[in-house]
Design a protein around this motif. Structure first.
Motif, mmCIF file in Angstrom:
data_model
loop_
_atom_site.group_PDB
_atom_site.id
_atom_site.type_symbol
_atom_site.label_atom_id
_atom_site.label_comp_id
_atom_site.label_asym_id
_atom_site.label_seq_id
_atom_site.Cartn_x
_atom_site.Cartn_y
_atom_site.Cartn_z
ATOM 1 N N SER A 106 4.782 -11.268 -7.336
ATOM 2 C CA SER A 106 4.143 -10.104 -6.719
ATOM 3 C C SER A 106 5.058 -9.490 -5.664
ATOM 4 C CB SER A 106 2.802 -10.487 -6.081
ATOM 5 O OG SER A 106 3.012 -11.315 -4.961
ATOM 6 N N ARG A 165 4.857 -7.073 -2.084
ATOM 7 C CA ARG A 165 4.069 -6.428 -1.040
ATOM 8 C C ARG A 165 4.954 -5.374 -0.397
ATOM 9 N NH1 ARG A 165 2.258 -8.915 4.579
ATOM 10 N NH2 ARG A 165 4.383 -9.698 4.433
ATOM 11 N N LEU A 186 5.366 -2.858 2.918
ATOM 12 C CA LEU A 186 4.917 -2.547 4.282
ATOM 13 C C LEU A 186 5.621 -1.295 4.782
ATOM 14 C CD1 LEU A 186 5.337 -6.056 6.021
ATOM 15 C CD2 LEU A 186 3.324 -5.200 4.783
ATOM 16 N N GLU A 227 0.278 -2.694 5.406
ATOM 17 C CA GLU A 227 0.481 -2.938 3.977
ATOM 18 C C GLU A 227 0.175 -1.670 3.185
ATOM 19 O OE1 GLU A 227 -0.637 -6.787 2.177
ATOM 20 O OE2 GLU A 227 -1.805 -5.580 0.787
ATOM 21 N N ALA A 281 1.048 -1.507 -0.255
ATOM 22 C CA ALA A 281 0.761 -1.912 -1.638
ATOM 23 C C ALA A 281 0.982 -3.411 -1.794
ATOM 24 C CB ALA A 281 1.672 -1.152 -2.600
ATOM 25 N N LEU A 282 0.233 -3.978 -2.718
ATOM 26 C CA LEU A 282 0.463 -5.364 -3.150
ATOM 27 C C LEU A 282 0.310 -5.331 -4.662
ATOM 28 C CD1 LEU A 282 0.895 -8.373 -2.665
ATOM 29 C CD2 LEU A 282 -1.547 -8.601 -2.239
ATOM 30 N N GLY A 335 3.620 -15.730 1.473
ATOM 31 C CA GLY A 335 2.845 -15.606 0.237
ATOM 32 C C GLY A 335 3.602 -16.314 -0.866
ATOM 33 N N ARG A 340 6.303 -14.320 -3.677
ATOM 34 C CA ARG A 340 6.154 -12.900 -3.332
ATOM 35 C C ARG A 340 7.429 -12.367 -2.687
ATOM 36 N NH1 ARG A 340 1.074 -11.757 0.162
ATOM 37 N NH2 ARG A 340 0.195 -12.183 -1.886
ATOM 38 N N THR A 371 8.632 -9.213 -0.198
ATOM 39 C CA THR A 371 8.087 -8.178 0.685
ATOM 40 C C THR A 371 9.146 -7.118 0.892
ATOM 41 O OG1 THR A 371 6.660 -9.769 1.792
ATOM 42 C CG2 THR A 371 7.140 -7.732 2.996
ATOM 43 N N THR A 392 12.201 -12.587 0.859
ATOM 44 C CA THR A 392 11.340 -13.518 0.149
ATOM 45 C C THR A 392 11.683 -14.914 0.644
ATOM 46 O OG1 THR A 392 10.616 -14.293 -2.038
ATOM 47 C CG2 THR A 392 12.945 -13.759 -1.818
ATOM 48 N N THR A 449 7.650 -5.191 12.295
ATOM 49 C CA THR A 449 7.696 -5.979 11.048
ATOM 50 C C THR A 449 8.513 -7.249 11.319
ATOM 51 O OG1 THR A 449 9.803 -5.141 10.203
ATOM 52 C CG2 THR A 449 7.852 -3.754 9.826
ATOM 53 N N ARG A 485 0.407 2.004 -5.948
ATOM 54 C CA ARG A 485 -0.532 1.131 -6.647
ATOM 55 C C ARG A 485 -0.515 1.388 -8.158
ATOM 56 N NH1 ARG A 485 -2.406 1.680 -1.670
ATOM 57 N NH2 ARG A 485 -3.076 -0.215 -0.633
#
Ligand SMILES: Cc1cc2nc3c(=O)[nH]c(=O)nc-3n(C[C@H](O)[C@H](O)[C@H](O)COP(=O)(O)OP(=O)(O)OC[C@H]3O[C@@H](n4cnc5c(N)ncnc54)[C@H](O)[C@@H]3O)c2cc1C
Length: 389
Positions: free
Chosen positions: A72, A74, A76, A82, A84-85, A192, A195, A197, A209, A253, A360
């Motif tokens: 996945s 994410r 930011l 956030e 989108a994920l 996560g 995931r 980011t 990651t 962040t 999305r």
């Protein structure tokens, strides 16, 4: 049997060797690096299309032994909100999942697989000259040795010597960004499971990651003129941190903390691309991978495109009635897709379009997406398929 010389044993070269060998050709790899080059620092993500090509080379076991999966992403903004994920690629299939791994590990893993299958891989073989006559093509190396084959594949990367021979006027272009990347095992950003980011910061595009072992892999892309080669060579981790941190500190962040926590493992490079329209072929020589179509790293597709090249080139040589038709079909199938990647990635790096996929909805499609599964499918006849499109 057609004898193929592959120049460069990186991702494109090693994968091309595996593919040509699988297609029944006699292939040998000539790599300038004195050993497996597994020390090459940067990391990359292989996308599902690249993992599909790996599967068609029967190399999934070799590649999934390296790095770790990503399922996945994410996104930011600079305020840490956030945006989108989203799932990444074909996350449900363990063999097709995105994979994060070190570039040198991938190249050496594919090389080892080539050696395991009986393919000759010559290290310390730096190509200097290419000469062709009616019988074949001869590669000359810096140590004075030579090798002759029917076909020579230039998989020698961004600063390709083979490309110099085919298209001497072509120069790689700066794509408007500097890319920093690094590793730290002392940062503890929110991670996560599996995931990545991506942060659209106010002054840098940042990604990170965390590996299953707790090591944070990160990169930052920032706009700027190319850093001179001597500055890159003499730069220090502390110097790169000082250059980068002011561009991250204003954002709420984890980026600045991750970079601060990174000790010696900080590297930098310029985002570089090969101009579209670059000739790929002259007589018995053909370019693949970055030598033909290096793109800025923004779309994260360079290695995956190189792996696609390998499978499709081998199928063209296997299925077409003659070598000339095979190489023409290869270029017809590959050029629109890889040049679209150069353009899209370059536009993102130059700030002309938003990075993707960050929304999305589905990621944007590329030319050839609809037929990719069929083109990569080792069992399908690429010549017949292409002629009836
Ligand atoms: C910062 C950065 C981040 C990236 N991130 C991603 C990502 O996330 N996902 C992705 O898919 N791609 C990514 N890429 C792109 C990816 O690394 C390249 O597309 C990929 O490595 C291309 O493989 P290649 O084999 O064509 O070239 P290379 O990996 O450059 O390999 C070329 C090989 O040829 C050898 N060679 C060079 N000259 C000679 C010579 N004269 N004789 C013999 N051998 C020679 C070299 O030693 C090397 O082993 C990134 C690139 C950069 C710079």
């Amino acid at each position: 049997m057609v004898r193929v010389l592959v120049i460069g044993g990186g991702i494109a070269g090693a994968a091309t060797a595996l593919a040509l060998h699988k297609a029944g050709l006699d292939v040998a790899v000539y790599e300038a690096h004195p050993d497996s080059a597994e020390d090459l620092g940067a990391f990359l993500t292989l996308a599902s299309n690249g993992m599909r090509a790996v599967a068609e080379l029967d190399a999934s076991a070799a590649v999934t032994a390296l790095g770790f999966p990503l399922t996945s992403m994410r996104v930011l903004d600079g305020a840490g909100t956030e945006l989108a994920l989203v799932p990444l690629g074909e996350a449900a299939d363990p063999l097709l999942r995105y994979r994060c791994l070190r570039r040198g590990d991938l190249g050496s893993g594919l090389q080892s697989e080539a050696v395991r299958r009986g393919i000759s891989v010559h290290h310390g073989a730096r190509l200097t000259t290419v000469q062709e006559d009616t019988h074949g093509i001869t590669a000359g190396f810096a140590d004075g040795s030579t090798a002759t084959g029917h076909l020579l594949i230039g998989a020698d990367g961004l600063n390709s010597r083979v490309r110099e021979a085919i298209a001497p006027a072509v120069r790689p272009l700066h794509a408007g960004q500097r890319v920093f990347y690094g590793y730290t095992d002392t940062a503890t950003p929110p991670a996560g499971d599996a995931r990545i980011t991506m942060i659209r910061g106010s002054a840098a595009a940042f990604g990170y990651t965390v590996s299953p072992g707790g090591e944070t892999y990160w990169f930052a892309r920032v706009s700027g003129e190319p850093l001179p080669a001597d500055e890159i060579a003499s730069g220090t981790p502390a110097g790169w941190r000082e250059l980068l941190l002011p561009l991250l500190r204003d954002d709420a962040t984890p980026a600045a903390d991750i970079v601060t926590a990174t000790a010696d493992d900080v590297l930098v490079t310029n985002a570089t691309e090969i101009p579209t329209g670059t000739p790929w072929r002259s007589g018995r020589a053909l370019l693949v991978g970055d030598a033909a179509h290096a793109a800025s790293p923004a779309t994260g597709q360079g290695a995956s495109m190189a792996l696609e090249d390998a499978v499709i080139l081998a199928k063209c040589l296997r299925d077409a009635p003659d070598t000339d038709s095979a190489l023409s079909l290869y270029e017809e199938l590959r050029r629109p897709r890889v040049e679209h990647n150069i353009t899209v990635s370059g536009n993102i790096s130059r700030g002309a379009s938003a990075p993707s996929p960050a929304r999305r909805d589905a990621p944007p499609s590329r030319p050839g997406d609809d037929e990719l599964v069929r083109l990569l499918d080792w069992k399908s006849d690429v010549w017949a398929t292409a002629r009836f499109r």
